[in-house]
Write a protein that holds these residues in place. Sequence first.
Motif, short mmCIF file in Angstrom:
data_model
loop_
_atom_site.label_atom_id
_atom_site.label_comp_id
_atom_site.label_asym_id
_atom_site.label_seq_id
_atom_site.Cartn_x
_atom_site.Cartn_y
_atom_site.Cartn_z
N PRO A 103 0.85 -1.20 0.00
CA PRO A 103 0.00 0.00 0.00
C PRO A 103 0.88 1.24 0.00
O PRO A 103 1.87 1.32 0.71
N ARG A 104 0.53 2.21 -0.84
CA ARG A 104 1.33 3.42 -0.97
C ARG A 104 0.50 4.63 -0.58
O ARG A 104 -0.71 4.66 -0.77
N VAL A 105 1.17 5.62 -0.04
CA VAL A 105 0.51 6.88 0.28
C VAL A 105 0.40 7.70 -1.00
O VAL A 105 1.38 7.89 -1.71
N GLN A 106 -0.80 8.16 -1.32
CA GLN A 106 -1.01 8.94 -2.54
C GLN A 106 -1.11 10.41 -2.21
O GLN A 106 -1.83 10.81 -1.30
N VAL A 107 -0.38 11.20 -2.97
CA VAL A 107 -0.45 12.66 -2.85
C VAL A 107 -0.73 13.23 -4.23
O VAL A 107 -0.03 12.90 -5.19
N ASP A 108 -1.77 14.03 -4.35
CA ASP A 108 -2.05 14.75 -5.59
C ASP A 108 -1.47 16.15 -5.46
O ASP A 108 -1.68 16.83 -4.46
N ALA A 109 -0.75 16.58 -6.49
CA ALA A 109 -0.09 17.89 -6.42
C ALA A 109 -0.26 18.64 -7.73
O ALA A 109 -0.16 18.04 -8.81
N TRP A 110 -0.54 19.93 -7.62
CA TRP A 110 -0.60 20.83 -8.76
C TRP A 110 0.38 21.96 -8.49
O TRP A 110 0.24 22.69 -7.52
N PRO A 120 14.04 35.69 -11.89
CA PRO A 120 13.20 35.40 -10.71
C PRO A 120 11.87 34.77 -11.13
O PRO A 120 11.47 34.88 -12.28
N ALA A 121 11.21 34.15 -10.17
CA ALA A 121 9.96 33.46 -10.46
C ALA A 121 9.07 33.43 -9.23
O ALA A 121 9.53 33.60 -8.10
N SER A 122 7.78 33.21 -9.47
CA SER A 122 6.84 33.00 -8.38
C SER A 122 6.13 31.68 -8.62
O SER A 122 6.02 31.22 -9.76
N GLY A 123 5.65 31.07 -7.56
CA GLY A 123 5.05 29.74 -7.71
C GLY A 123 3.88 29.53 -6.78
O GLY A 123 3.69 30.24 -5.80
N ARG A 124 3.10 28.50 -7.13
CA ARG A 124 1.96 28.09 -6.31
C ARG A 124 1.91 26.57 -6.34
O ARG A 124 2.07 25.94 -7.39
N ALA A 125 1.67 25.99 -5.17
CA ALA A 125 1.53 24.53 -5.06
C ALA A 125 0.28 24.21 -4.26
O ALA A 125 0.05 24.80 -3.19
N ASP A 126 -0.54 23.31 -4.80
CA ASP A 126 -1.73 22.81 -4.12
C ASP A 126 -1.56 21.31 -3.92
O ASP A 126 -1.41 20.57 -4.90
N LEU A 127 -1.54 20.85 -2.69
CA LEU A 127 -1.31 19.45 -2.36
C LEU A 127 -2.52 18.88 -1.65
O LEU A 127 -3.13 19.53 -0.80
N ARG A 128 -2.85 17.63 -1.99
CA ARG A 128 -3.94 16.94 -1.31
C ARG A 128 -3.48 15.54 -0.96
O ARG A 128 -3.10 14.75 -1.82
N LEU A 129 -3.51 15.22 0.34
CA LEU A 129 -3.14 13.89 0.81
C LEU A 129 -4.33 12.96 0.74
O LEU A 129 -5.48 13.38 0.53
N GLU A 130 -4.08 11.66 0.97
CA GLU A 130 -5.15 10.66 0.86
C GLU A 130 -6.23 10.84 1.93
O GLU A 130 -7.35 10.39 1.76
N ASN A 131 -5.89 11.52 3.03
CA ASN A 131 -6.89 11.77 4.07
C ASN A 131 -7.64 13.08 3.84
O ASN A 131 -8.30 13.60 4.73
N ASN A 132 -7.51 13.61 2.59
CA ASN A 132 -8.17 14.85 2.16
C ASN A 132 -7.64 16.10 2.87
O ASN A 132 -8.25 17.17 2.77
N LYS A 133 -6.55 15.96 3.58
CA LYS A 133 -5.90 17.15 4.13
C LYS A 133 -5.22 17.90 2.98
O LYS A 133 -4.56 17.29 2.14
N THR A 134 -5.39 19.21 2.92
CA THR A 134 -4.84 19.99 1.82
C THR A 134 -3.86 21.04 2.32
O THR A 134 -3.95 21.51 3.46
N PHE A 135 -2.93 21.38 1.46
CA PHE A 135 -1.95 22.43 1.73
C PHE A 135 -1.88 23.34 0.52
O PHE A 135 -1.87 22.86 -0.62
#
Length: 241
Positions: free
Chosen positions: A4-11, A45-60
């Motif tokens: 079993p693997r931990v899934q993380v969705d990232a944009w 220079p650059a700017s960035g944005r990251a949206d992360l969602r873990l398998e427990n639906n916790k988001t960052f």
Amino acid sequence: TPEPRVQVDAWITITGTIPETAPSPASRQSQPAQSPHLWTPLLLPASGRADLRLENNKTFKIQGRAYHDRNHSPVHLEALGIQTWLWGRASWPNMERIFYVLWSSHQAEGTPPMCIGFEVDSEGQMQPVPLTVDLPPAEKTLYGMLHWPDFLLLSDGQPWMRVQQDQRVDHGPFYLRHFTTNRAPDFVTPAHGTCETIVPSRIDLAIHRPLVKMRVSAEQRPNSVWLPLFEGSGEGRVTRL
């Protein structure tokens, strides 16, 4: 049966300027033409944005300054003659400063390291700056890595940037990464940044291999039974094990 693997969705989105380098005789001397290694800043220079969602639906959601570069070499790091490689960067609103401090595995003991900096303005114009470094006595981490908590970079003998290594976010037997606080005479406020330290000869030493396998998953070999403790989020790690 697959583990079993931990899934993380990232944009992740990064927007920035492709920098233009202004070469100088000093920079050409600092980076010998015969070296097969090529460092290429891609967005700076650059700017960035990251949206992360873990398998427990916790988001960052993370938004702020970003940086994107590339290192290319047809040979591995140790074959490049690198004994210790210290590099970092700091971001002021209209200026990015990057530095490299390099000890060669061929240089005599006590010889000062090669040191070079780069200044990149808001338009992406990149200027090399020959540097020297004033280092305090090195400390050793738990795994035997050399560490300089606070050091000064100088240009023509004058302070260019003081680097204070604060929170350690990567801690291993051959690699360290810290968040840093950086101060320069040209700027009133300090800048946040990062600093990395790598010792290629310590990569994949037999004494460290079981510890590394506890934290690194692989498809080509059996994974450590302790991997679930270190892979994925802190929540549920005992259950995963």
